[in-house]
Design a protein around this motif. Structure first.
Motif, PDB file in Angstrom:
ATOM      1  N   PRO A 288       0.778  -1.244   0.000  1.00 39.10           N
ATOM      2  CA  PRO A 288       0.000   0.000   0.000  1.00 39.10           C
ATOM      3  C   PRO A 288       0.810   1.295   0.000  1.00 39.10           C
ATOM      4  O   PRO A 288       0.350   2.277  -0.603  1.00 39.10           O
ATOM      5  CB  PRO A 288      -0.842  -0.130   1.278  1.00 39.10           C
ATOM      6  CG  PRO A 288      -1.018  -1.601   1.458  1.00 39.10           C
ATOM      7  CD  PRO A 288       0.268  -2.203   1.008  1.00 39.10           C
ATOM      8  N   PRO A 289       1.992   1.363   0.629  1.00 40.99           N
ATOM      9  CA  PRO A 289       2.727   2.635   0.585  1.00 40.99           C
ATOM     10  C   PRO A 289       3.302   2.983  -0.787  1.00 40.99           C
ATOM     11  O   PRO A 289       3.817   4.087  -0.983  1.00 40.99           O
ATOM     12  CB  PRO A 289       3.872   2.436   1.600  1.00 40.99           C
ATOM     13  CG  PRO A 289       3.445   1.308   2.464  1.00 40.99           C
ATOM     14  CD  PRO A 289       2.622   0.421   1.579  1.00 40.99           C
ATOM     15  N   VAL A 290       3.224   2.065  -1.737  1.00 36.48           N
ATOM     16  CA  VAL A 290       3.822   2.276  -3.055  1.00 36.48           C
ATOM     17  C   VAL A 290       2.811   2.917  -3.995  1.00 36.48           C
ATOM     18  O   VAL A 290       1.668   2.461  -4.108  1.00 36.48           O
ATOM     19  CB  VAL A 290       4.313   0.943  -3.661  1.00 36.48           C
ATOM     20  CG1 VAL A 290       4.858   1.172  -5.070  1.00 36.48           C
ATOM     21  CG2 VAL A 290       5.370   0.307  -2.769  1.00 36.48           C
ATOM     22  N   ARG A 291       3.244   3.965  -4.685  1.00 39.95           N
ATOM     23  CA  ARG A 291       2.449   4.557  -5.767  1.00 39.95           C
ATOM     24  C   ARG A 291       3.227   4.338  -7.060  1.00 39.95           C
ATOM     25  O   ARG A 291       4.323   4.888  -7.249  1.00 39.95           O
ATOM     26  CB  ARG A 291       2.214   6.052  -5.534  1.00 39.95           C
ATOM     27  CG  ARG A 291       1.421   6.721  -6.669  1.00 39.95           C
ATOM     28  CD  ARG A 291       1.243   8.211  -6.444  1.00 39.95           C
ATOM     29  NE  ARG A 291       0.610   8.854  -7.599  1.00 39.95           N
ATOM     30  CZ  ARG A 291      -0.698   9.006  -7.763  1.00 39.95           C
ATOM     31  NH1 ARG A 291      -1.526   8.555  -6.824  1.00 39.95           N
ATOM     32  NH2 ARG A 291      -1.196   9.611  -8.829  1.00 39.95           N
ATOM     33  N   LEU A 292       2.686   3.536  -7.932  1.00 44.47           N
ATOM     34  CA  LEU A 292       3.311   3.221  -9.215  1.00 44.47           C
ATOM     35  C   LEU A 292       2.652   4.052 -10.305  1.00 44.47           C
ATOM     36  O   LEU A 292       1.446   3.941 -10.524  1.00 44.47           O
ATOM     37  CB  LEU A 292       3.163   1.730  -9.511  1.00 44.47           C
ATOM     38  CG  LEU A 292       3.560   1.246 -10.910  1.00 44.47           C
ATOM     39  CD1 LEU A 292       5.035   1.532 -11.177  1.00 44.47           C
ATOM     40  CD2 LEU A 292       3.257  -0.236 -11.065  1.00 44.47           C
ATOM     41  N   GLU A 293       3.427   4.891 -10.971  1.00 44.10           N
ATOM     42  CA  GLU A 293       2.926   5.708 -12.070  1.00 44.10           C
ATOM     43  C   GLU A 293       3.569   5.226 -13.369  1.00 44.10           C
ATOM     44  O   GLU A 293       4.802   5.238 -13.501  1.00 44.10           O
ATOM     45  CB  GLU A 293       3.229   7.185 -11.844  1.00 44.10           C
ATOM     46  CG  GLU A 293       2.478   7.764 -10.649  1.00 44.10           C
ATOM     47  CD  GLU A 293       2.610   9.270 -10.543  1.00 44.10           C
ATOM     48  OE1 GLU A 293       3.243   9.896 -11.425  1.00 44.10           O
ATOM     49  OE2 GLU A 293       2.060   9.838  -9.570  1.00 44.10           O
ATOM     50  N   VAL A 294       2.734   4.793 -14.304  1.00 45.98           N
ATOM     51  CA  VAL A 294       3.212   4.222 -15.558  1.00 45.98           C
ATOM     52  C   VAL A 294       2.792   5.121 -16.712  1.00 45.98           C
ATOM     53  O   VAL A 294       1.613   5.467 -16.842  1.00 45.98           O
ATOM     54  CB  VAL A 294       2.650   2.800 -15.758  1.00 45.98           C
ATOM     55  CG1 VAL A 294       3.140   2.215 -17.081  1.00 45.98           C
ATOM     56  CG2 VAL A 294       3.054   1.893 -14.596  1.00 45.98           C
ATOM     57  N   ALA A 295       3.763   5.504 -17.530  1.00 47.01           N
ATOM     58  CA  ALA A 295       3.493   6.303 -18.727  1.00 47.01           C
ATOM     59  C   ALA A 295       3.549   5.402 -19.959  1.00 47.01           C
ATOM     60  O   ALA A 295       4.311   4.440 -19.996  1.00 47.01           O
ATOM     61  CB  ALA A 295       4.520   7.420 -18.851  1.00 47.01           C
ATOM     62  N   SER A 296       2.748   5.713 -20.963  1.00 47.28           N
ATOM     63  CA  SER A 296       2.787   4.931 -22.204  1.00 47.28           C
ATOM     64  C   SER A 296       4.103   5.132 -22.934  1.00 47.28           C
ATOM     65  O   SER A 296       4.626   4.225 -23.593  1.00 47.28           O
ATOM     66  CB  SER A 296       1.624   5.336 -23.114  1.00 47.28           C
ATOM     67  OG  SER A 296       0.387   5.083 -22.502  1.00 47.28           O
TER      68      SER A 296
END
Length: 348
Positions: A288-296
């Protein structure tokens, strides 16, 4: 999509979305000047690492700290390093980069180097920062190899094992074996040859002087034609692994994503030419503490966007936003704790 997954707000400039263009573009664009002071940090085993402190440093002892770990064969001269240090310093943070052993101006002393799972030096440095700046907010950022190392370090130590408040991970090869295989194909071979050449140039004179406990000859070193072959012949035996695959298995941090106990922002591009497709589907759901941001789009540590008629680093902008957010959150928490403490001491 899991709750920890988010679409990154990165948008490449029109006509510059190709993953190789994004990967190479930062090397073609101006980078901010970073005036840095070098410190030699002695390590417990008799070796050292070189720290680059961005100047001027804040006067306040409790100024927040950004500690940056670079990628394979990176340094203060890497474009991303200059952008990120410049952005943090501009926000009033105490910003520094740790060169992995032998990546600064001076060769390291011991017959070893560094690798993707080598967390001991970073752990030692964070301990030193805790001693020097006990009241400072501390955030570590790792890029590529440094990002994999940082995930592994945070997972190993838990939330009580490090004086670290949060972490940022950028374009990290969290499955080292799959990434080594990806670099064997197509245009990605250009990146592999570049990295392999840098590694060989650094190791060749040390091997010729008999400083390394390796059975490989200088001619055999020169003949190595892939990073996997290099890791099999050099990285693994130098650092106590039973071959490249054993190194990749034990050093890859992706399987540890569900063990992260600190706030962590992970930035990744789906088209990263160093990575296999759908990289994060190989791993457990992040904690839960992880925020994964993925760009194309974005390539490998590229993420060049367009702003007011000129290109700029989206990474520097996004990291700056995150530093601001964490600083505000921590400041509000400290204010709340002081208020509670004051009420307890004064009574009803």
């Amino acid at each position: 999509m899991d709750a920890t997954w988010h679409a990154a707000d990165f948008r490449p400039p029109l006509g510059l979305s190709n993953r190789h263009v994004q990967t190479l573009l930062p090397r073609c664009l101006p980078t901010p000047a970073v005036d840095a002071e070098t410190e030699i940090l002695e390590l417990p085993d008799g070796d050292f690492v070189e720290l680059a402190w961005a100047r001027p440093q804040p006067d306040r002892a409790d100024a927040p700290i950004l500690l940056l770990f670079h990628g394979l064969e990176g340094s203060l001269d890497s474009p991303y390093a200059r952008h990120l240090l410049h952005a943090a310093a501009g926000l009033g943070w105490r910003a520094l980069l740790m060169h992995f052993r032998g990546c600064g101006p001076s060769p390291n002393r011991l017959p070893r180097a560094y690798h993707s799972g080598d967390t001991a030096d970073a752990y030692w440095l964070i301990g030193q920062l805790a001693h020097r700046y006990p009241r400072a907010l501390k955030v570590a950022a790792g890029v590529s190899l440094g990002g994999n190392m940082l995930v592994k370090l945070v997972a190993e130590q838990g939330d009580a094992g490090l004086d670290l408040d949060a972490a940022i991970v950028i374009s990290a090869p969290l499955d080292l074996s799959a990434c080594a295989d990806t670099l064997r194909h197509g245009f990605s071979r250009v990146y592999e040859r570049h990295l392999l050449g840098s590694l060989k140039r650094k190791m060749a004179p040390r091997l010729a002087r008999g400083e390394l406990p390796l059975s490989i000859t200088s001619q055999e070193l020169e003949a190595l034609d892939s990073l996997r072959a290099y890791d099999e012949a050099v990285t693994a035996p130098l650092h106590g692994f039973d071959g490249a695959e054993d190194y990749y298995r034990r050093a890859s941090a992706g399987p540890l994503l569900d063990e992260i106990a600190l706030p962590m922002l992970i930035l990744h591009a789906d088209d990263d030419p160093f990575m296999p497709p759908a990289l994060f589907q190989r791993f457990p759901t992040p904690a839960p503490p992880v925020r994964l941001e993925v760009a194309s789009h974005g390539g490998h540590v590229g993420f060049v966007e367009w702003h007011q008629g000129r290109p700029r680093s989206w990474l520097a902008r996004r990291v700056g936003q995150q530093l601001d957010e964490w600083q505000s959150t921590m400041s509000a928490l400290q204010t709340s704790l002081r208020s509670v403490s004051h009420k307890k001491s004064t009574g009803p």
